[in-house]
Design a protein around this motif. Structure first.
Motif, short mmCIF file in Angstrom:
data_model
loop_
_atom_site.label_atom_id
_atom_site.label_comp_id
_atom_site.label_asym_id
_atom_site.label_seq_id
_atom_site.Cartn_x
_atom_site.Cartn_y
_atom_site.Cartn_z
N UNK A 297 0.82 -1.21 0.00
CA UNK A 297 0.00 0.00 0.00
C UNK A 297 0.85 1.26 0.00
N UNK A 298 2.00 1.22 0.62
CA UNK A 298 2.90 2.38 0.59
C UNK A 298 3.31 2.68 -0.85
N UNK B 123 -8.91 2.41 -1.32
CA UNK B 123 -7.84 3.34 -1.69
C UNK B 123 -8.41 4.68 -2.17
N UNK B 124 -9.38 4.62 -3.08
CA UNK B 124 -9.84 5.84 -3.76
C UNK B 124 -11.12 6.44 -3.18
N UNK C 188 -17.71 9.00 3.90
CA UNK C 188 -16.61 9.93 4.15
C UNK C 188 -15.42 9.58 3.26
N UNK C 189 -15.40 10.19 2.09
CA UNK C 189 -14.31 9.95 1.14
C UNK C 189 -13.14 10.91 1.35
N UNK C 190 -13.23 11.78 2.33
CA UNK C 190 -12.18 12.78 2.58
C UNK C 190 -11.09 12.29 3.52
N UNK C 191 -11.33 11.16 4.19
CA UNK C 191 -10.33 10.70 5.17
C UNK C 191 -9.03 10.32 4.48
N UNK C 192 -7.95 10.55 5.18
CA UNK C 192 -6.61 10.22 4.69
C UNK C 192 -6.17 8.94 5.38
N UNK C 193 -5.97 7.91 4.61
CA UNK C 193 -5.58 6.62 5.17
C UNK C 193 -4.10 6.35 4.91
N UNK C 194 -3.43 5.91 5.94
CA UNK C 194 -2.03 5.52 5.81
C UNK C 194 -1.97 4.07 5.33
N UNK C 195 -0.83 3.62 4.84
CA UNK C 195 -0.69 2.21 4.47
C UNK C 195 -1.04 1.28 5.63
N UNK C 196 -0.69 1.67 6.85
CA UNK C 196 -0.99 0.84 8.02
C UNK C 196 -2.50 0.72 8.24
N UNK C 197 -3.22 1.84 8.14
CA UNK C 197 -4.67 1.82 8.33
C UNK C 197 -5.36 1.01 7.23
#
Length: 154
Positions: A86-87, A119-120, A130-139
């Motif tokens: 994912x990173x 992802x998108x 909620x499509x605005x959230x920022x997800x990290x590779x870990x999440x």
């Protein structure tokens, strides 16, 4: 499990055939369709070739088809492996063929058909809009593993 290596000569040849089939005549181009399917190891109907160019380049279509066919489940894929994948997907720019490989691997390994939403369009994946959230590779890795765990028989 490494991304499948595609035969570039085959990719080029199939892309030319796909371009001829796209907008072609089903009867007149039947032998081209047979050639494509034989070379690619697929059974794609003529109708699927219609309008490819409106959505993607023919060469990208071929890479996606061949990547789909060559990708297998990876039962030993760990959280750390998912995070690494994912990173790379979240890095800009990212190779479309690699993204396709990741999506296929996760679908085949964890049965998660909504991985592109995660992802998108995370709001679609989580069902909260909620499509605005920022997800990290870990999440992202944790979300895949959590959904997989919930689907397993207890």
């Amino acid at each position: 499990m490494p991304q499948p290596k595609l035969d570039e000569d085959l990719v080029q040849r199939l892309a030319k055939i796909a371009a001829r089939l796209d907008g072609g005549d089903e009867v007149a181009d039947a032998s081209l369709l047979d050639e494509f399917n034989q070379l690619a190891g697929t059974d794609i109907p003529f109708s699927e070739f219609q309008g490819i160019y409106g959505a993607e380049e023919h060469i990208d279509y071929v890479r996606r088809v061949l990547t789909d066919r060559a990708t297998e489940a990876s039962p030993d894929l760990s959280r750390e492996g998912l995070i690494e994948m994912f990173a790379k997907v979240l890095a800009a720019p990212c190779d479309d063929a690699y993204v396709q490989y990741v999506f296929n691997t996760i679908n085949q390994t964890f049965g998660d058909t909504q991985i592109s939403d995660l992802i998108f369009w995370p709001g679609e994946y989580f069902g909260d809009g909620n499509n605005q959230r920022e997800l990290t590779p870990e999440l992202i890795a944790d979300a895949v593993l959590e959904r997989y765990a919930k689907r397993q028989p207890r």
